[in-house]
Design an enzyme around this catalytic site. Structure first.
Site, PDB file in Angstrom:
ATOM      1  N   GLU A  71      46.943  45.041 -73.744  1.00 53.29           N
ATOM      2  CA  GLU A  71      45.559  45.271 -73.347  1.00 53.29           C
ATOM      3  C   GLU A  71      44.609  44.534 -74.292  1.00 53.29           C
ATOM      4  O   GLU A  71      43.537  44.079 -73.890  1.00 53.29           O
ATOM      5  CB  GLU A  71      45.248  46.765 -73.343  1.00 53.29           C
ATOM      6  CG  GLU A  71      43.889  47.096 -72.720  1.00 53.29           C
ATOM      7  CD  GLU A  71      43.710  48.573 -72.464  1.00 53.29           C
ATOM      8  OE1 GLU A  71      44.306  49.082 -71.493  1.00 53.29           O
ATOM      9  OE2 GLU A  71      42.985  49.229 -73.237  1.00 53.29           O
ATOM     10  N   HIS A 126      73.549  49.641 -73.812  1.00 56.22           N
ATOM     11  CA  HIS A 126      74.410  49.889 -72.665  1.00 56.22           C
ATOM     12  C   HIS A 126      73.734  49.493 -71.356  1.00 56.22           C
ATOM     13  O   HIS A 126      74.172  49.919 -70.284  1.00 56.22           O
ATOM     14  CB  HIS A 126      74.825  51.363 -72.645  1.00 56.22           C
ATOM     15  CG  HIS A 126      75.656  51.738 -73.831  1.00 56.22           C
ATOM     16  ND1 HIS A 126      77.043  51.706 -73.823  1.00 56.22           N
ATOM     17  CD2 HIS A 126      75.302  52.105 -75.094  1.00 56.22           C
ATOM     18  CE1 HIS A 126      77.496  52.066 -75.017  1.00 56.22           C
ATOM     19  NE2 HIS A 126      76.459  52.312 -75.804  1.00 56.22           N
ATOM     20  N   LYS A 146      39.951  49.788 -61.950  1.00 52.49           N
ATOM     21  CA  LYS A 146      39.352  51.095 -61.688  1.00 52.49           C
ATOM     22  C   LYS A 146      38.320  51.010 -60.573  1.00 52.49           C
ATOM     23  O   LYS A 146      38.260  51.872 -59.690  1.00 52.49           O
ATOM     24  CB  LYS A 146      38.695  51.630 -62.968  1.00 52.49           C
ATOM     25  CG  LYS A 146      39.663  51.972 -64.091  1.00 52.49           C
ATOM     26  CD  LYS A 146      38.896  52.433 -65.316  1.00 52.49           C
ATOM     27  CE  LYS A 146      39.801  52.730 -66.486  1.00 52.49           C
ATOM     28  NZ  LYS A 146      39.039  53.148 -67.694  1.00 52.49           N
TER      29      LYS A 146
END
Length: 510
Positions: free
Chosen positions: A328, A359, A480
């Site tokens: 950001e 793994h 937003k």
């Protein structure tokens, strides 16, 4: 030193053996506070490092450090300083620093009161972004080593299930809700606050505001939401960015969980790192060293992905936290003056917990075709069971060694002479993957504070090298705005202009 000259250094070194370079750079070890960095396994030598240092000087890195700590307006686009560091600074003759430090006092006093009176058994923390990642990291990192009789739960997502899970089994009469929103307008946080307000009101009646503590830079909005004045409204300074706000009252839930002395220990670790960044010579400055390596790998060497591997269960949230802090902050392509940056900035950043990732995606790290750079965070608690600790260290060191050195077909043939040649070829590992090891042998709140402050300074200095403002986030803001428009379309209150979005809105409305 120009980027062209640094590129020439990279071209010279790219054909080198990383193993041989590392052996020549075995003294590339740097320390600050409780943390030690081993930076041997990089495609660097003394000549290239000097070129990078010259480049940093040409970008006025010393001036950038001075400007940050002098409270100058380093956040140019919003015309304000970045003052997160002042929250952990020692009291001084600087009234601006002192004014920020004292904003912590009411929250710390309240936290001690909550801890002592025994009314609340659970704290439910509601926030998103920096108002969630930071406190969540702190709680997860410290909950096993510091007294915490009060349970802390978190909810951030606007997905109703997130809050449903957080509320499951809670007694509203013994629950305190901590809402953190700098603007007191973040959709996700307000949504969750309103749902919890309804839940709390249903069970405790008109006294529901007594169960809420709110942290914000917009106290008038918070008072209006509560419908009354409250002594549980705590300040979040406007000059402290959300992703830098865990030093503020935004960490109230953790103050309550672990207490004032824990928070002061945490701040002291960060302050020690601040002092190092301010006073160390550029050649020894750990934050600058890391920022230069980021610039070298991501901009010059075209590393496609930076990976953080936390060989510490206490720091399993660190990669998630760093994604916001670094991406950001520096995921940008335009300079503060509106011009394009001269070269690409930060690459993707992700990671996970060692040894869990061994793994799964470590297969890709060792034998995949992407150009990656890895950093190992080894944070040890000497009181933990020793056999597991030795195994943890061994796995971290082994992964770094194999990433760098690989395994040739000749080595495999010597070790496994009867192996089918086709399988032998499949076992080859190319190596040549650069890595860092950042280690602490006595991890605690002090070390955690130092680590997070180190990453903050690294992020800021790397932003200066890339030519971006690390303290704004216009891409986040646009998302937003657009979501608010589409939400209205989903409710049938408006239409959307984009034909594909309109098609999808229609799908979900049906």
């Amino acid at each position: 030193m120009t980027e062209l000259e640094i590129n020439a250094q990279a071209k010279r070194l790219n054909a080198s053996s990383l193993k041989a370079l590392a052996e020549q750079r075995s003294d590339s070890i740097y320390s600050a506070g409780p943390w030690t960095l081993n930076a041997s396994r990089q495609f660097l030598d003394s000549e290239a490092e000097q070129a990078l240092l010259s480049f940093a000087k040409s970008q006025n890195i010393e001036g950038a450090i001075s400007a940050l700590f002098a409270g100058e307006h380093v956040n140019a686009s919003e015309d304000r300083p970045a003052t997160h560091w002042a929250l952990r600074a020692n009291p001084s003759d600087n009234p601006d620093v002192e004014a920020l430090r004292v904003t912590l006092d009411p929250a710390l006093e309240y936290a001690e009161k909550v801890r002592s009176d025994g009314k609340f058994k659970t704290v439910l923390h509601l926030g998103i972004g920096g108002s969630d990642f930071g406190p969540r990291l702190l709680h997860d990192a410290c909950k096993d080593d510091y007294p915490n009789e009060i349970d802390v739960r978190f909810a951030a997502n606007v997905d109703p299930l997130d809050l449903d899970r957080a509320l499951s089994g809670l007694d509203p009469h013994t629950t305190l809700v901590v809402g953190v929103s700098k603007s007191f307008s973040s959709e996700e946080t307000i949504y969750n606050l309103e749902r919890v307000r309804d839940w709390m009101s249903e069970h405790v009646g008109r006294e529901w505001p007594e169960h809420f503590a709110l942290v914000t830079a917009s106290p008038d909005k918070a008072k209006a939401w509560l419908g009354r004045d409250s002594d549980r409204l705590f300040d979040m300074p406007i000059s402290v960015g959300g992703r830098f706000s865990l030093w503020s009252n935004g960490s109230l839930a953790c103050m309550i969980a672990f207490g004032k002395s824990w928070f002061e220990e945490f701040l002291a670790g960060a302050r020690e790192m601040d002092e190092h960044v301010q006073t160390a010579a550029l050649t020894d400055n750990l934050a600058l060293k890391l920022a230069l390596i980021d610039y070298w790998n991501m901009t010059i060497r075209n590393v496609e992905s930076g990976i953080v591997l936390a060989y510490s269960n206490a720091l399993r949230m660190l990669p998630t936290y760093l994604q916001q802090l670094e991406l950001e902050s520096n995921g940008k392509s335009v300079q503060p003056d509106g011009s394009s940056i001269p070269a690409k900035s930060i690459s993707g950043l992700w990671g996970g917990e060692g040894t869990i990732g061994q793994h799964s995606y470590h297969q890709w790290l060792h034998q995949g075709t992407c150009n990656v750079a890895v950093e190992f965070i080894v944070a040890l608690n000497p009181d933990r069971e020793p056999n597991g600790t030795r195994a943890l260290i061994a796995h971290a060191l082994a992964q770094a060694e194999v990433l760098a050195n690989g395994r040739s077909e000749e080595e495999i043939a010597a070790e496994e002479p009867d192996l089918d040649p086709i399988i032998r070829k499949q076992k080859v590992m190319p190596g040549g993957k650069p890595s860092l090891i950042l280690a602490c042998k006595a991890f605690n709140a002090h070390a955690l504070g130092a680590l997070i402050a180190l990453y903050e300074h690294r992020t800021f200095l790397a932003g200066r090298l890339w030519g971006v403002n690390s303290f704004d986030q216009w891409g986040v803001e646009r998302g937003k705005v657009q979501a608010a428009k589409i939400k209205k379309a989903l409710a049938g209150e408006s239409e959307t202009d984009d034909p594909i979005t309109a098609q999808l809105v229609d799908f979900f409305r049906k």
